[in-house]
Write an enzyme that holds these catalytic residues in place. Structure first.
Site, short mmCIF file in Angstrom:
data_model
loop_
_atom_site.label_atom_id
_atom_site.label_comp_id
_atom_site.label_asym_id
_atom_site.label_seq_id
_atom_site.Cartn_x
_atom_site.Cartn_y
_atom_site.Cartn_z
N ARG A 158 7.34 -11.11 4.98
CA ARG A 158 7.01 -10.87 6.38
C ARG A 158 7.80 -11.85 7.22
NH1 ARG A 158 0.47 -9.89 5.70
NH2 ARG A 158 0.74 -8.13 4.28
N LYS A 181 -13.20 -4.14 8.24
CA LYS A 181 -13.07 -4.92 7.02
C LYS A 181 -14.16 -5.98 6.91
CE LYS A 181 -10.09 -8.61 8.75
NZ LYS A 181 -8.72 -9.02 8.99
N HIS A 205 -5.44 -1.34 -4.40
CA HIS A 205 -5.82 -0.23 -3.53
C HIS A 205 -6.68 0.71 -4.34
CE1 HIS A 205 -2.30 -1.96 -1.52
NE2 HIS A 205 -3.07 -1.80 -0.47
N ASP A 246 -2.98 -7.68 -5.07
CA ASP A 246 -3.29 -6.57 -4.18
C ASP A 246 -3.84 -5.40 -4.98
OD1 ASP A 246 -3.39 -5.45 -1.72
OD2 ASP A 246 -1.23 -5.15 -1.50
N GLN A 265 0.88 -11.02 -3.27
CA GLN A 265 -0.53 -10.68 -3.09
C GLN A 265 -1.11 -10.19 -4.41
OE1 GLN A 265 0.00 -7.63 -0.01
NE2 GLN A 265 -1.06 -9.02 1.40
N HIS A 286 -8.33 -1.34 0.77
CA HIS A 286 -7.36 -2.40 0.50
C HIS A 286 -8.16 -3.62 0.09
CE1 HIS A 286 -3.93 -0.83 3.10
NE2 HIS A 286 -4.95 -0.09 3.49
N CYS A 316 0.79 -1.23 0.00
CA CYS A 316 0.00 0.00 0.00
C CYS A 316 0.83 1.29 0.00
CB CYS A 316 -1.05 -0.01 1.11
SG CYS A 316 -0.52 -0.74 2.65
#
Length: 667
Positions: free
Chosen positions: A391, A494, A413, A411, A409, A540, A362
């Site tokens: 991570r 979320k 945004h 991912d 991911q 997200h 992000c």
RNA sequence: GCCGGCGUGGCGCAACUGGCAGCGCACUUCACUUGUAAUGAAGGGGUUAGGGGUUCGAGUCCCCUCGCCGGCCCCA
């Protein structure tokens, strides 16, 4: 004799019964041997509970949800009794029923070994045979303290006397009063006792089938800073058949385990040389992954997403801005310190820089957003990336592809105005569910994670508004919406999509998360229609969660038997004799021209062996050709089910395969 | 990170109390050419996860590291 009236609530219809004072619940159900407890006025009670005038009494059968919980809880007691008989110094923790079983925690000097479990199991069988009675007794707090003087953990629970904190503790001390259950032998003597809210089975004899599963350590009251107790897990069922079915389903899950299937099908591996939690994808796993990604990309183009790319590492300042170094530093790989220069005395001439591997995408997307001024006309702006993140997961949690240290991911945004937020969230949810369905998952429910009262940023009003919107969007989806209070990240609420797989397990898949924090931290803005500068809201959204994890889930969902469009090898061509090789190679060329992944098995194995190999590799289409097929310009199908379809003309065969791939159907 | 268990050719496993590292599958070669789940024969492949120690001698016993498994804690 005084009388009282109770209502018996059964499946058929409520019936009033007049009974004498002092009647116990079991007397209402003497003719039904499945009944092991009663729900009286909404509370689960022992069958020995004495009825009161006006009570509504509902039988609880052993094979009902409540009945199984009671069975398992009672079995946990039997286990604890067995443990204390075999290990006299063992102190009791808690022993609640859980999904499919139970556990009990013990403080023992030596951890349990497999042989200990066998011994405990035998002892339990003896206790069950004895038919000990579970006898409820109300005690005062002082009384409880006196009786439990040798049980420090139980004493702690007496002090709590409420269902707070420790998961499972409510089964011991939940209710308004403290109770102790005595296990009485046939002759009325006390065999064992435990602080417990109950209810329990009438006697230990009512435990039809159980098995101890494993032992492991667990922190007392779930807190890392507390001592570790030894936990024994077990399972108990209303019949031997139900137990066997449960054990069989565990074996089925083990057969589907993606770590095993992944090795068998040559999809991926975790070489020690790379490090824990870091996978490599082999050509076959690569084919599967590429197909998944390609399809996802296509759908994202259609869905109005813009594709972006960002690097894997960045200077520390980015994660200072985003707040990650404040909140999640311990979940990140430690920094690499570069560009430092020292003089001949070792003194630092130039301080150098810390670079971090990125744990999230992000902040990069925020920088892309911020790279120039933005107009309301551009919003919602949907930035999408297959972003690889790293991570530093604790060593004990790394697990196959489902919990890794390096992952990609899918991912996105989405930057949107407050006004557009609701419509955009609806769109995103529909997009996510549709896409998951295309990969073969179609049984979902939603979870709404709301504010953690202590760990959050942003105003109450903003949270309320956003939570309401998410709730509304969730409701509109028509799916079951399960609340998850306090489950939100600190920066926003979320919705997560939970999917049930082919054998009924649920997996958290997509998350759609609101973020009020980062737009603020990065100072993001746009010019509104009235010329004012406004702050966008950020959504997200990861759909697969991570590609690696999704591949793991799909592998288990399909047990490796992927639908043709995802199958690493879609067709294996099997010649009956060597003279048919070229015929099939020609066919393979045609199939490849149609985009089909096909292998011709030209090994010098016998054709039966080739079929077996293709079968074990779970290839969806086997195309077999011998003299007859060559003569007819045809080919014979064999499916994974063993079904055959012989003498199919080549053009039809190609069309059939291409169609199955195009339409994403399973064969 | 914590507790426990484990680590032997690519995979699955064997090797009694310390005493010659073995089997099946896979792989290579040769022979065979067969219509729907295993043809036969021969062959190659291991510093027993890595490092250190005890011992005449270590896959086996001890210590450290790495990795895996089952839980706990965690999972932005």
């Amino acid at each position: 004799m005084p009388e009282l009236t109770v209502t018996v609530v059964s499946a058929i219809e409520p019936a009033e019964r007049t009974v004498t004072t002092g009647t116990k619940a079991w007397e209402l159900f003497v003719d039904d041997s499945h009944v092991i407890a009663a729900r009286i006025g909404g509370q689960l009670r022992d069958l020995s509970w004495e009825l009161a005038d006006g009570d509504e009494v509902e039988p609880v059968a052993l094979d009902s949800r409540d009945g199984r919980d009671i069975l398992r809880h009672s079995t946990a007691h039997v286990m604890a009794q067995a443990v204390q008989e075999l290990h006299p110094g063992a102190k009791l923790g808690i022993g609640p029923p859980i999904a499919n079983g139970f556990y009990y925690d013990f403080d023992v000097t030596e951890p349990f070994k497999p042989a200990d479990l066998d011994a405990i199991e035998s002892k339990m069988r003896k206790i069950i045979k004895e038919g000990q009675k579970f006898d409820r007794r109300v005690v005062s707090e002082e009384g409880a303290r006196a009786e439990l003087a040798a049980e420090p953990y139980k004493l702690e629970l007496v002090g709590l006397k409420g269902p707070q904190d420790a998961e499972g503790a409510e089964v011991e001390v939940g209710g308004a009063e403290l109770t102790i259950y005595d296990n009485l032998k046939r002759d009325g003597s006390l065999a064992w006792k435990d602080l417990c809210r109950g209810p329990h089975l009438p006697t230990t004899k009512r435990i039809p089938a159980f098995k101890l599963m494993r032992s492991a350590a667990a922190y007392w009251r779930g807190d890392e800073s507390n001592p570790q107790l030894q936990r024994i897990y077990g399972t108990a069922w209303e019949s031997k058949d139900a137990l066997d079915a449960h054990l069989e389903s565990l074996e089925e899950a083990a057969r589907r385990d993606h770590r095993r299937v992944g090795a068998d099908l040559d999809l991926f591996s975790f070489p020690d040389e790379i490090g824990s939690g870091l996978a490599v994808f082999h050509p076959k796993g690569g084919a599967l992954r590429k197909e998944m990604e390609d399809y996802s990309r296509r759908r994202h183009v259609e869905g109005g997403y813009d594709f972006v790319y960002s690097p894997h590492i960045t200077k520390a300042s980015l994660f200072e801005t985003s707040g990650h170094l404040d909140w999640y530093a311990e979940g990140m790989y430690p920094p690499m310190h570069v560009d430092e220069e020292r003089d001949e005395h070792g003194e630092v001439k130039k301080p150098g820089q810390d670079y971090y591997l990125k744990p999230m995408n992000c902040p990069f997307h925020c920088l892309i957003y911020r790279s120039r001024g933005r107009s309301y006309r551009e919003l919602p702006l949907r930035l999408f990336e297959f972003g690889s993140v790293y991570r530093y997961e604790k060593s004990g949690v790394v697990h196959g592809l489902t919990r890794v240290r390096g992952m990609t991911q899918d991912d996105a945004h989405i930057f949107t105005t407050r006004e557009q937020l609701e419509v955009e969230l609806e769109r995103v949810l529909v997009f996510v569910l549709d896409l998951l369905k295309d990969y073969g998952l179609d049984d979902f429910y939603l979870e709404l994670s709301t504010k953690d009262p202590v760990k959050y940023v942003g105003s109450e009003e903003l949270w309320d508004e956003a939570t309401k919107i998410l709730d509304r969007v969730g409701q509109q989806s028509g799916l079951e919406l399960v609340p998850d209070p306090g489950g939100a990240a600190f920066y926003g609420p979320k919705i997560s999509v939970q999917a049930r797989d082919a054998i009924g397990r649920t997996w958290q898949m997509s998350t759609i998360q609101l973020d009020f924090n980062e737009p603020e931290l990065f100072g993001l803005g746009y010019t509104a229609a009235d010329g004012s500068r406004q702050r966008p809201v950020m959504i997200h959204r990861a759909l697969f969660g991570s590609i690696e994890r999704f591949i793991g889930v799909l592998t288990e969902h399909y047990a490796g038997a992927f639908p043709p469009w995802l199958a690493p090898v879609q067709v294996t061509a099997i010649p009956i004799a060597e003279r048919h090789d070229d015929y099939l190679s020609e066919l393979a060329t045609q199939l490849r021209a149609s985009g089909i992944r096909v292998d011709v098995d030209r090994s010098d194995e016998r054709m039966q062996k080739k079929i077996r190999n293709a079968q074990l590799q779970k290839v969806p289409f086997m195309l077999i050709a011998g003299d007859r097929d060559v003569e007819e310009r045809a080919v014979s199908f064999r499916y994974r089910s063993g079904d055959q379809d012989n003498g199919v003309p080549i053009a039809d065969a190609i069309a059939r395969i291409v169609d199955a791939v195009d339409r994403h159907i399973q064969v």
